[in-house]
Enzyme design. Structure first.
Site, PDB file in Angstrom:
ATOM      1  N   ASP A 254      58.257 -41.811   2.316  1.00  0.00           N
ATOM      2  CA  ASP A 254      57.408 -40.820   2.974  1.00  0.00           C
ATOM      3  C   ASP A 254      57.817 -39.413   2.535  1.00  0.00           C
ATOM      4  O   ASP A 254      58.954 -39.003   2.790  1.00  0.00           O
ATOM      5  CB  ASP A 254      57.588 -40.984   4.492  1.00  0.00           C
ATOM      6  CG  ASP A 254      56.436 -40.379   5.256  1.00  0.00           C
ATOM      7  OD1 ASP A 254      55.942 -39.315   4.841  1.00  0.00           O
ATOM      8  OD2 ASP A 254      56.039 -40.967   6.272  1.00  0.00           O
ATOM      9  N   ASP A 255      56.931 -38.715   1.848  1.00  0.00           N
ATOM     10  CA  ASP A 255      57.207 -37.318   1.434  1.00  0.00           C
ATOM     11  C   ASP A 255      58.327 -37.214   0.401  1.00  0.00           C
ATOM     12  O   ASP A 255      59.047 -36.220   0.363  1.00  0.00           O
ATOM     13  CB  ASP A 255      57.639 -36.432   2.627  1.00  0.00           C
ATOM     14  CG  ASP A 255      56.505 -36.082   3.570  1.00  0.00           C
ATOM     15  OD1 ASP A 255      55.366 -36.489   3.314  1.00  0.00           O
ATOM     16  OD2 ASP A 255      56.780 -35.384   4.563  1.00  0.00           O
TER      17      ASP A 255
ATOM     18  N   CYS B  56      50.164 -37.404   4.197  1.00  0.00           N
ATOM     19  CA  CYS B  56      50.437 -38.830   4.440  1.00  0.00           C
ATOM     20  C   CYS B  56      49.195 -39.691   4.622  1.00  0.00           C
ATOM     21  O   CYS B  56      48.919 -40.585   3.834  1.00  0.00           O
ATOM     22  CB  CYS B  56      51.281 -39.018   5.686  1.00  0.00           C
ATOM     23  SG  CYS B  56      52.768 -38.026   5.758  1.00  0.00           S
TER      24      CYS B  56
ATOM     25  N   ASP C  59      54.100 -41.444  -0.505  1.00  0.00           N
ATOM     26  CA  ASP C  59      52.707 -41.103  -0.208  1.00  0.00           C
ATOM     27  C   ASP C  59      52.283 -39.779  -0.834  1.00  0.00           C
ATOM     28  O   ASP C  59      51.174 -39.629  -1.327  1.00  0.00           O
ATOM     29  CB  ASP C  59      52.419 -41.133   1.305  1.00  0.00           C
ATOM     30  CG  ASP C  59      53.467 -40.414   2.128  1.00  0.00           C
ATOM     31  OD1 ASP C  59      54.346 -39.743   1.537  1.00  0.00           O
ATOM     32  OD2 ASP C  59      53.411 -40.511   3.375  1.00  0.00           O
ATOM     33  N   ASN C  60      53.189 -38.795  -0.804  1.00  0.00           N
ATOM     34  CA  ASN C  60      52.899 -37.486  -1.409  1.00  0.00           C
ATOM     35  C   ASN C  60      54.235 -36.834  -1.701  1.00  0.00           C
ATOM     36  O   ASN C  60      55.275 -37.283  -1.204  1.00  0.00           O
ATOM     37  CB  ASN C  60      52.061 -36.611  -0.470  1.00  0.00           C
ATOM     38  CG  ASN C  60      52.638 -36.531   0.926  1.00  0.00           C
ATOM     39  OD1 ASN C  60      52.151 -37.190   1.852  1.00  0.00           O
ATOM     40  ND2 ASN C  60      53.699 -35.761   1.105  1.00  0.00           N
TER      41      ASN C  60
END
Ligand SMILES: *[C@@H]1O[C@H](CO)[C@@H](O)[C@H](O)[C@H]1NC(C)=O
Ligand SMILES: *[C@@H]1O[C@H](CO)[C@@H](O)[C@H](O)[C@H]1NC(C)=O
Ligand SMILES: *[C@@H]1O[C@H](CO)[C@@H](O)[C@H](O)[C@H]1NC(C)=O
Length: 594
Positions: free
Chosen positions: A49-50, A85, A336-337
């Site tokens: 995540d991130d 996200c 996700d990003n």
């Protein structure tokens, strides 16, 4: 009374109970007896995540290096298409750009789990198609935002043979996560670390999957290295992410001491002396030393928190070996990003179109995938659903906006000739400053833009149009740090780019973006075909031919907005290619259509 307060704190049920059975299966099954279904590959999909690529987080993950980078293929030009996200994940699991899912935010009305359900995707996304293709499917960790202790069963997430989801408002609480298994009630893990809890669950699912005759797809979605988030005022404001405190992520105790001297890489775009970018980014003040020190701490906490994921990766490979599955399993590692800390004077966060936010890790290891190599083909999250369906031998859906990613040496060679060279980047709504430092509000609205990345051997651009109609253009060959916006009034733009007047290049990029911002299906993959149906233009290089000057410079509609909106409100987004269709097409053969 808030519902989740009433949730029984069930005793922690460890999911490793099936180990004995799996062990038996492994010992008792000589190769000849492996069921036919097993010849279809298994897939393990790890999505953090991130996680940044550009801040060099991968340099600090020894097991990711050992098992994935050294043994697999690293896609250095992999991009997410919306740097947030929930939209990014919905796009990944559906194979569609956010403008086609219309899940453009983390919370309703424009995004979140309720919007995913409302748009009909709970019946039409990757795990459902994988089950139709004969796969067992498992998921553990964060799926979407606004998937909560209140709405998790209305309806339940579909498509998974086994699932154990992190739920809001506890998703980002490293030391008080709530997980929700299959159709059971949510369980609070107060005092335990979310990543270790997840590792146990992930390895348990792997044991479970290994016992079955069917091939499997297992997604593992730890929350690391996302900020720790405490939703301050839940209840009626549960959907109000802004009423929340974003602080540095919390590592496992055993990793707290690491990386004491490490700092955010001091690239040229780190807290620069002159402002850069456009719109609100260009108005950011330079950060104080105190702020920079804090952000360095924030960065170290991310690296430390990722160590739990690194160990989880090692655990996954140990398990795959234990079950003798490694030779027939593809392992994907992505996020996700991306993330920025201090670049362009930005506080920790994402949601921008800069490379830090959109160019993200993707590593694939598996049968036939070159080991220890780096691919420079342009790939995006939209390409992953087609890639995975392709891998399991299921039909590719006609409405996919992406194109399967080449995984083999041969595939890569063909891609070098024919693959798309662009990424469609899009964003609606707000940008949030995470961490302790921000001026006034942590939220900046009107962070709405359409953009594209385009990369070949001879060019490398980022072009964007913001909802206030400011424009951005970076030539990343000469300006990899994106410090010089060639379309900003304060910059002295070069007269020539690629040996052509700047305006000629911009005209092509704008027309391409015009198609991409509302493309559907194959048009998203082959946008030049929409502009030149005869097929005589395949890429920017072809489009730059002088005979198309008039077509691009005077005949095309320009990308523009009528106003800023927080979601995809079409009448705010200027002329539409899809709506007005063929009017904008041009080709000598079809002159009379223009
Ligand atoms: C942890 O989460 C539970 C609900 O899952 C909640 O009741 C409890 O108050 C939380 N504890 C802390 C310290 O936030
Ligand atoms: C945001 O955009 C809207 C509509 O385009 C405009 O009216 C408003 O002033 C902008 N707000 C800020 C804070 O920039
Ligand atoms: C996207 O969803 C929003 C919120 O429901 C809605 O107002 C908007 O019209 C939708 N846009 C499109 C293009 O469907």
């Amino acid at each position: 009374m808030k519902l989740w307060l009433a949730i029984q704190l069930l005793t922690l049920r460890l999911s490793g109970a099936s180990l004995a059975g799996a062990e038996q299966a492994r010992l008792g099954a000589p190769e000849a007896e492996i069921p036919v279904a097993r010849s279809k590959p298994n897939i393990v999909f790890i999505i953090t995540d991130d996680q940044d690529l550009h801040l060099r987080s991968l340099d600090y993950l020894p097991y990711v290096k050992k098992h994935l980078i050294d043994q697999g293929l690293f896609y250095k030009r992999h991009y997410c298409t919306t740097a947030l996200c929930c939209p990014s994940r919905v796009s990944l699991w559906t194979g569609k750009q956010a403008h086609n899912t219309n899940v453009t935010d983390v919370n309703p009305p424009y995004g979140g789990y309720p919007k995913f359900v409302k748009q009909g995707f709970n019946e039409a996304y990757l795990p459902v198609w994988l089950q139709n293709a004969g796969y067992n499917t498992y998921y553990t960790g964060k799926l979407f935002n606004a998937h909560t202790v209140e709405n998790y069963n209305a309806p339940h997430v579909r498509g998974w043979t086994g699932s154990d989801f992190l739920l809001d408002p506890f998703t980002y609480m490293y030391l008080n996560a709530t997980y929700q298994r299959n159709k059971d009630a949510p369980v609070s893990y107060e005092g335990q670390h979310s990543v270790d809890v997840l590792a146990e669950k992930a390895l348990g699912f792997l044991d479970e999957a290994a016992e079955e005759d069917r091939p499997f797809f297992l997604a593992i979605a730890p929350v690391a290295p996302h900020s720790n988030v405490e939703i301050k005022n839940a209840g009626p404001n549960l959907n109000d992410v802004f009423d929340a405190e974003f602080t540095a992520p919390i590592p496992l105790k055993r990793h707290e001491h690491l990386f004491k001297d490490v700092k955010v890489p001091r690239t040229d775009n780190f807290n620069p002396d002159s402002p850069s970018g456009a719109n609100w980014v260009r108005r950011l003040p330079q950060q104080s030393q105190e702020n920079v020190d804090y952000n360095d701490h924030f960065y170290r906490q991310r690296l430390r928190t990722l160590q739990g994921v690194d160990e989880l990766v090692d655990g996954v490979f140990q398990k795959l070996e234990e079950h003798d599955l490694l030779d027939n399993t593809y392992i994907f590692y992505t996020t996700d990003n991306g993330y920025h800390i201090g670049q362009h004077r930005l506080q920790p966060g994402k949601e921008c179109g800069f490379e830090e936010d959109i160019n993200i890790p993707l590593i694939v290891r598996g049968p036939g995938v070159p080991a220890g190599e780096v691919a420079d083909v342009v790939t995006t999250h939209i390409d992953l659903a087609p890639t995975i369906l392709d891998l399991v031998g299921a039909p590719i859906r006609a409405d996919f906006d992406g194109d399967a990613i080449p995984l083999s040496k041969k595939g890569l060679q063909e891609a070098a000739k024919f693959r798309h060279e662009h990424v469609t980047v899009e964003y609606w709504g707000f940008a949030a400053a995470e961490g302790d430092y921000f001026d006034g509000s942590r939220i900046t609205i009107n962070n709405t833009y359409k953009a594209l990345r385009i990369i070949s051997k001879t060019y490398n651009f980022y072009y964007s149009v913001w909802c206030n109609n400011e424009h951005e253009l970076y030539d990343l060959r000469t300006d990899p740090q994106q410090l010089k916006n060639l379309l900003h009034a304060d910059e002295k733009a070069p007269e020539n780019v690629l040996g052509l007047p700047l305006t000629k290049v911009v005209a092509r990029l704008d027309s391409l973006l015009f198609v991409l911002k509302s493309c559907k299906g194959q048009t998203c993959v082959r946008p030049w075909q929409a502009l030149h149906p005869a097929g005589n233009v395949q890429n920017l290089h072809d489009a730059l031919a002088a005979r198309f000057d008039d077509f691009y410079e005077t005949q095309q509609k320009k990308v523009r907005y009528d106003r800023c909106e927080l979601g995809q409100i079409l009448d705010a987004e200027g002329p539409q290619f899809e709506r007005d269709g063929l009017v904008y097409r041009h080709n000598a053969r079809w002159d009379n259509w223009v």
